[in-house]
Design a protein around this motif. Structure first.
Motif, PDB file in Angstrom:
ATOM      1  N   ASP A 246       0.834  -1.206   0.000  1.00 23.64           N
ATOM      2  CA  ASP A 246       0.000   0.000   0.000  1.00 23.64           C
ATOM      3  C   ASP A 246       0.867   1.253   0.000  1.00 23.64           C
ATOM      4  O   ASP A 246       0.590   2.215  -0.742  1.00 23.64           O
ATOM      5  CB  ASP A 246      -0.924  -0.019   1.220  1.00 23.64           C
ATOM      6  N   ALA A 247       1.944   1.249   0.800  1.00 22.30           N
ATOM      7  CA  ALA A 247       2.850   2.410   0.816  1.00 22.30           C
ATOM      8  C   ALA A 247       3.569   2.560  -0.520  1.00 22.30           C
ATOM      9  O   ALA A 247       3.753   3.685  -1.022  1.00 22.30           O
ATOM     10  CB  ALA A 247       3.858   2.256   1.951  1.00 22.30           C
ATOM     11  N   PHE A 248       3.964   1.456  -1.135  1.00 25.83           N
ATOM     12  CA  PHE A 248       4.674   1.504  -2.413  1.00 25.83           C
ATOM     13  C   PHE A 248       3.764   2.022  -3.514  1.00 25.83           C
ATOM     14  O   PHE A 248       4.163   2.876  -4.323  1.00 25.83           O
ATOM     15  CB  PHE A 248       5.201   0.114  -2.751  1.00 25.83           C
ATOM     16  N   MET A 249       2.528   1.544  -3.571  1.00 16.29           N
ATOM     17  CA  MET A 249       1.604   2.004  -4.594  1.00 16.29           C
ATOM     18  C   MET A 249       1.212   3.469  -4.377  1.00 16.29           C
ATOM     19  O   MET A 249       0.982   4.207  -5.336  1.00 16.29           O
ATOM     20  CB  MET A 249       0.363   1.115  -4.606  1.00 16.29           C
ATOM     21  N   SER A 250       1.143   3.899  -3.125  1.00 11.71           N
ATOM     22  CA  SER A 250       0.866   5.315  -2.854  1.00 11.71           C
ATOM     23  C   SER A 250       2.004   6.192  -3.355  1.00 11.71           C
ATOM     24  O   SER A 250       1.773   7.289  -3.884  1.00 11.71           O
ATOM     25  CB  SER A 250       0.660   5.522  -1.351  1.00 11.71           C
ATOM     26  N   HIS A 251       3.228   5.697  -3.212  1.00  8.27           N
ATOM     27  CA  HIS A 251       4.372   6.451  -3.728  1.00  8.27           C
ATOM     28  C   HIS A 251       4.337   6.533  -5.250  1.00  8.27           C
ATOM     29  O   HIS A 251       4.635   7.591  -5.835  1.00  8.27           O
ATOM     30  CB  HIS A 251       5.669   5.796  -3.273  1.00  8.27           C
ATOM     31  N   LEU A 252       3.983   5.432  -5.920  1.00  9.58           N
ATOM     32  CA  LEU A 252       3.913   5.453  -7.381  1.00  9.58           C
ATOM     33  C   LEU A 252       2.809   6.376  -7.877  1.00  9.58           C
ATOM     34  O   LEU A 252       2.934   6.985  -8.943  1.00  9.58           O
ATOM     35  CB  LEU A 252       3.692   4.034  -7.910  1.00  9.58           C
ATOM     36  N   ALA A 253       1.732   6.489  -7.115  1.00  9.43           N
ATOM     37  CA  ALA A 253       0.632   7.371  -7.523  1.00  9.43           C
ATOM     38  C   ALA A 253       0.991   8.838  -7.333  1.00  9.43           C
ATOM     39  O   ALA A 253       0.646   9.685  -8.155  1.00  9.43           O
ATOM     40  CB  ALA A 253      -0.628   7.029  -6.734  1.00  9.43           C
ATOM     41  N   GLN A 254       1.723   9.155  -6.241  1.00  9.29           N
ATOM     42  CA  GLN A 254       2.137  10.526  -5.949  1.00  9.29           C
ATOM     43  C   GLN A 254       3.603  10.500  -5.517  1.00  9.29           C
ATOM     44  O   GLN A 254       3.905  10.554  -4.317  1.00  9.29           O
ATOM     45  CB  GLN A 254       1.255  11.151  -4.874  1.00  9.29           C
ATOM     46  N   PRO A 255       4.518  10.421  -6.463  1.00  4.89           N
ATOM     47  CA  PRO A 255       5.922  10.211  -6.089  1.00  4.89           C
ATOM     48  C   PRO A 255       6.564  11.406  -5.387  1.00  4.89           C
ATOM     49  O   PRO A 255       7.535  11.233  -4.660  1.00  4.89           O
ATOM     50  CB  PRO A 255       6.605   9.948  -7.439  1.00  4.89           C
ATOM     51  N   PHE A 256       6.039  12.596  -5.581  1.00  5.20           N
ATOM     52  CA  PHE A 256       6.672  13.768  -4.996  1.00  5.20           C
ATOM     53  C   PHE A 256       5.863  14.369  -3.851  1.00  5.20           C
ATOM     54  O   PHE A 256       6.212  15.431  -3.348  1.00  5.20           O
ATOM     55  CB  PHE A 256       6.891  14.833  -6.085  1.00  5.20           C
ATOM     56  N   ALA A 257       4.811  13.682  -3.445  1.00  5.18           N
ATOM     57  CA  ALA A 257       4.035  14.116  -2.284  1.00  5.18           C
ATOM     58  C   ALA A 257       4.496  13.307  -1.076  1.00  5.18           C
ATOM     59  O   ALA A 257       3.791  12.432  -0.588  1.00  5.18           O
ATOM     60  CB  ALA A 257       2.533  13.942  -2.526  1.00  5.18           C
ATOM     61  N   VAL A 258       5.712  13.569  -0.614  1.00  6.51           N
ATOM     62  CA  VAL A 258       6.319  12.800   0.467  1.00  6.51           C
ATOM     63  C   VAL A 258       5.865  13.369   1.792  1.00  6.51           C
ATOM     64  O   VAL A 258       6.002  14.566   2.048  1.00  6.51           O
ATOM     65  CB  VAL A 258       7.858  12.810   0.378  1.00  6.51           C
ATOM     66  N   VAL A 259       5.307  12.505   2.641  1.00 13.48           N
ATOM     67  CA  VAL A 259       4.915  12.879   3.984  1.00 13.48           C
ATOM     68  C   VAL A 259       5.792  12.110   4.965  1.00 13.48           C
ATOM     69  O   VAL A 259       5.645  10.898   5.102  1.00 13.48           O
ATOM     70  CB  VAL A 259       3.422  12.577   4.259  1.00 13.48           C
ATOM     71  N   PRO A 260       6.750  12.756   5.629  1.00 13.61           N
ATOM     72  CA  PRO A 260       7.645  12.030   6.539  1.00 13.61           C
ATOM     73  C   PRO A 260       6.867  11.336   7.645  1.00 13.61           C
ATOM     74  O   PRO A 260       5.845  11.815   8.087  1.00 13.61           O
ATOM     75  CB  PRO A 260       8.553  13.120   7.083  1.00 13.61           C
TER      76      PRO A 260
END
Length: 260
Positions: A246-260
């Motif tokens: 789920d975290a990996f697919m969220s990154h692929l959907a929004q790669p530059f919307a990083v929430v630490p």
């Protein structure tokens, strides 16, 4: 005759624009595939990687040709170098999620005394739990359509990293540090049940040792800890992989919307 020449000139301009867009897309996609989980691994033959790059380029280039003609990116080696840097940024972002699985596996192995079990089987030295989690994670990502998500990632990247534009090194460094923090936090979250269980078990073992000094708790406790770790791994692995996917697919959907 003049009309034919004019039509041919228009077609030549379109072909030149499409060829330049194809070259830009090929360089960026090639850098992405070089670091892409699964397809970018050393075990994958170079011909397979090249075929994947060509297929993704054929998908992306026609859509990119309109943007290239609109922004009028002049053909140059500097533009190709910028595309390679952009592709490496995207590939590193995906590769960090594999590193999070490796980090979580190392924590789990150390907490459950399984760090040296078949540690020399893989090309890269890592515990057997790391091989298990990485292979299972890659299988889930492929089943979830990683190749399709990768094509979407490349298309979305042109909104943030346009072709032929100088990319800010400071912004890339800030994004990378935030993503590293996010992936390390994800790794610790995946390993947290094992670390907490190991801590509670060792505290209980220490209390038993103080109550019964003559009992060799290490001889009794080490096999029990290993068995408990394997049992917890069998129960928790599906949940851990679901959280990671789920975290990996969220990154692929929004790669530059990083929430630490």
């Amino acid at each position: 005759m003049n009309q034919i020449v004019a039509d041919l000139s228009v077609l030549l301009g379109l072909a030149e624009s499409l060829a330049w867009a194809t070259a830009l897309a090929f360089v960026r996609i090639g850098a992405v595939v070089a670091l892409m989980p699964g397809f970018g691994d050393p075990a994958v033959p170079q011909r397979i990687k090249l075929a994947l790059v060509v297929c993704l380029t054929l998908v992306v280039a026609p859509l990119l040709a309109e943007r290239i003609s609109a922004t009028e990116v002049p053909p140059s080696l500097l533009a190709l170098g910028g595309e390679a840097v952009a592709g490496l940024i995207l590939g590193i972002g995906m590769r960090l999620f594999i590193a999070s699985l490796q980090t979580a596996a190392a924590m789990i192995a150390q907490a459950t005394t399984l760090s040296q079990l078949f540690s020399g089987v893989a090309p890269e030295p890592q515990p057997a739990i790391g091989n298990l989690l990485i292979i299972a994670g890659l299988a889930l990502a492929m089943a979830a359509g990683l190749h399709v998500r990768a094509a979407e990632l490349v298309l979305l990247s042109y909104d943030v990293l346009p072709a032929g534009v100088h990319h800010s090194a400071a912004a890339a460094a800030d994004w990378g540090l935030a993503l590293i923090g996010r992936t390390f936090s994800l790794a610790f979250s995946l390993a947290a049940p094992f670390v907490i269980a190991s801590l509670i078990y060792n505290l209980a073992l220490g209390a038993i040792n103080r109550a019964m000094p003559t009992l060799m708790v290490s001889m009794v406790g080490a096999p029990a800890l290993t068995l408990g770790g394997l049992a917890l791994l069998a129960v928790a692995t599906p949940v851990l992989l679901a959280v990671w996917l789920d975290a990996f697919m969220s990154h692929l959907a929004q790669p530059f919307a990083v929430v630490p």
